[in-house]
Write an enzyme that holds these catalytic residues in place. Structure first.
Site, PDB file in Angstrom:
ATOM      1  N   HIS A   9      74.437 133.548  60.239  1.00 27.03           N
ATOM      2  CA  HIS A   9      74.363 133.772  58.781  1.00 27.03           C
ATOM      3  C   HIS A   9      72.956 133.605  58.217  1.00 27.03           C
ATOM      4  CE1 HIS A   9      74.455 129.467  57.348  1.00 27.03           C
ATOM      5  NE2 HIS A   9      75.167 129.248  58.427  1.00 27.03           N
ATOM      6  N   ASP A  59      69.697 125.716  59.729  1.00 24.60           N
ATOM      7  CA  ASP A  59      71.040 126.239  59.466  1.00 24.60           C
ATOM      8  C   ASP A  59      70.917 127.382  58.468  1.00 24.60           C
ATOM      9  OD1 ASP A  59      73.680 126.670  58.838  1.00 24.60           O
ATOM     10  OD2 ASP A  59      74.051 124.674  58.043  1.00 24.60           O
ATOM     11  N   HIS A 115      72.097 119.965  56.831  1.00 25.33           N
ATOM     12  CA  HIS A 115      72.135 120.113  55.365  1.00 25.33           C
ATOM     13  C   HIS A 115      71.157 119.169  54.662  1.00 25.33           C
ATOM     14  CE1 HIS A 115      76.056 122.611  54.734  1.00 25.33           C
ATOM     15  NE2 HIS A 115      75.284 123.087  55.695  1.00 25.33           N
ATOM     16  N   GLU A 126      78.237 132.555  54.147  1.00 28.25           N
ATOM     17  CA  GLU A 126      78.881 131.614  55.078  1.00 28.25           C
ATOM     18  C   GLU A 126      78.964 130.221  54.469  1.00 28.25           C
ATOM     19  OE1 GLU A 126      79.547 128.698  58.248  1.00 28.25           O
ATOM     20  OE2 GLU A 126      77.896 128.783  56.834  1.00 28.25           O
ATOM     21  N   GLU A 127      77.913 129.833  53.754  1.00 29.44           N
ATOM     22  CA  GLU A 127      77.872 128.456  53.233  1.00 29.44           C
ATOM     23  C   GLU A 127      78.899 128.205  52.125  1.00 29.44           C
ATOM     24  OE1 GLU A 127      76.504 126.091  54.652  1.00 29.44           O
ATOM     25  OE2 GLU A 127      74.600 126.617  55.560  1.00 29.44           O
ATOM     26  N   ASP A 146      75.419 129.193  65.258  1.00 28.12           N
ATOM     27  CA  ASP A 146      75.091 128.373  64.094  1.00 28.12           C
ATOM     28  C   ASP A 146      74.507 127.056  64.597  1.00 28.12           C
ATOM     29  OD1 ASP A 146      75.013 127.443  61.420  1.00 28.12           O
ATOM     30  OD2 ASP A 146      76.899 128.464  60.972  1.00 28.12           O
TER      31      ASP A 146
HETATM   32 ZN   LIG Z   1      75.530 127.262  59.206  1.00 29.56          ZN
END
Ligand SMILES: [Zn+2]
Length: 346
Positions: free
Chosen positions: A72, A189, A323, A223-224, A243
């Site tokens: 993504h 990410d 994150h 995606e998030e 991912d």
């Molecule tokens: Zn991800």
């Protein structure tokens, strides 16, 4: 296959360029253009669907079967929630950012008319000299704001800049590679995953490799927020998501290995497909771990949850502090890219 090299320099350079293009969820136009241009330069013919997902089809020896690989392009970010009376901005996060990790960080506010203004993320109790709870106030969207780097002292001043409620805000990624091979950046990410996939596409071209089956490469948006891989073109039989893989006390994954996920928060992955990936990793002497990712889903698990009839798997580069300010190692990216190559050609 074992002699095939991943172009590490290309992979890291591509990753840096990709990470430096802001793409908080929904803000996809610039990153889409960069991806389409990059894939075209590699000799592919990418196309974009209504949702902003980008595709590349690589014909295989067996024309009857199509498999998919997805990573993504969207990242975490912020949005203007409200223009405060003092000219600061109230914010809301997109995709689950860890506010602790962005306090004091520079951001860019992207206005509707393509204006860009920098600012800084502050806690409402922002100074130890002024607030007794500066160290202890919980870092949440309610307790944070953005100071715009312009002379503004009221909401009207901010509106005159063209800033509106709902504008996207991107966070300075701070991409760095150390001499020892560690990559430190926000949004590894999943731009680390995308870079590993694009390095695989480059290796296919560099070595004139033809995959065993048709491979549809997907680069998704959203995606998030939970539905990146939700729509999958017809005819695909299996889908491997690429991912980040969590690293933590209960995780087997490391910053040097590719993790092969057996279960995440949404689904249990397809056992024969996982078995195949493990076997390929062993055959090619890759650094890998099987692992369980409890903290979320992937494009692939989102795809089956949305009702697509697919065998699914997920692999990824072991990444510390997900994150937040993330870290991985180039070895994890290389192991990921090589496993993808083995999957395509194995
Ligand atoms: Zn991800």
């Amino acid at each position: 296959m074992n002699h095939v090299k991943i172009d590490q320099e290309f992979m890291l350079h591509f990753m840096e360029n990709l990470i430096n293009i802001p793409s908080p969820v929904g803000y996809y136009v610039k990153v889409s253009k960069f991806m389409v241009d990059s894939l075209t330069q590699l000799g592919y013919e990418p196309w974009v669907d209504n949702k902003g997902n980008i595709y590349v089809r690589v014909a295989g020896q067996n024309k009857e079967k199509t498999v998919g690989i997805v990573a993504h392009l969207d990242t975490l970010g912020l949005m203007v929630r409200k223009i405060n009376a003092d000219g600061s901005l109230k914010i809301v996060d997109i995709g689950g950012i860890n506010y602790h990790s962005i306090e004091g960080e520079s951001v860019v506010i992207h206005t509707r008319d393509n204006g860009e203004y920098t600012g800084v993320v502050c806690c409402n109790s922002h100074s130890l000299h002024v607030f007794k709870d500066a160290a202890t106030l919980e870092r949440t969207s309610e307790n944070m704001h953005i100071m715009i780097d312009e002379k503004v002292s009221c909401a009207e001043d901010v509106q005159k800049l063209g800033i509106r409620v709902g504008d996207h805000i991107s966070v300075n990624p701070r991409f760095t590679v150390t001499k020892s091979g560690f990559i430190k950046s926000r949004f590894i990410d999943d731009k680390g995953g995308v870079a590993a996939v694009v390095a695989t596409l480059k290796a296919l071209k560099d070595h004139n490799l033809v995959p065993s089956n048709n491979v549809l490469f997907m680069f998704s948006q959203y995606e998030e927020v939970g539905y990146g891989g939700a729509s999958v073109p017809d005819g695909m039989e299996e889908l491997v998501a690429v991912d980040i893989a969590s690293v933590g006390p209960d995780n087997a994954g490391t910053e040097f290995d590719v993790s092969i996920c057996t279960k995440d928060a949404i689904t249990v992955y397809d056992v024969p497909l996982v078995d195949k990936l493990v076997k390929l990793a062993q055959e090619h002497h890759l650094g890998f771990q099987t692992d369980i990712c409890t903290g979320g889903g992937t494009d692939a698990s989102q795809a089956v949850r949305a009702g697509n009839n697919l065998r699914v798997a997920a692999i990824g580069l072991g990444t510390y502090s997900s994150h937040a300010m993330e870290r991985t190692h180039v070895e994890a990216m290389e192991n990921t890219s090589k496993l993808l190559l083995a999957y395509c050609c194995g």
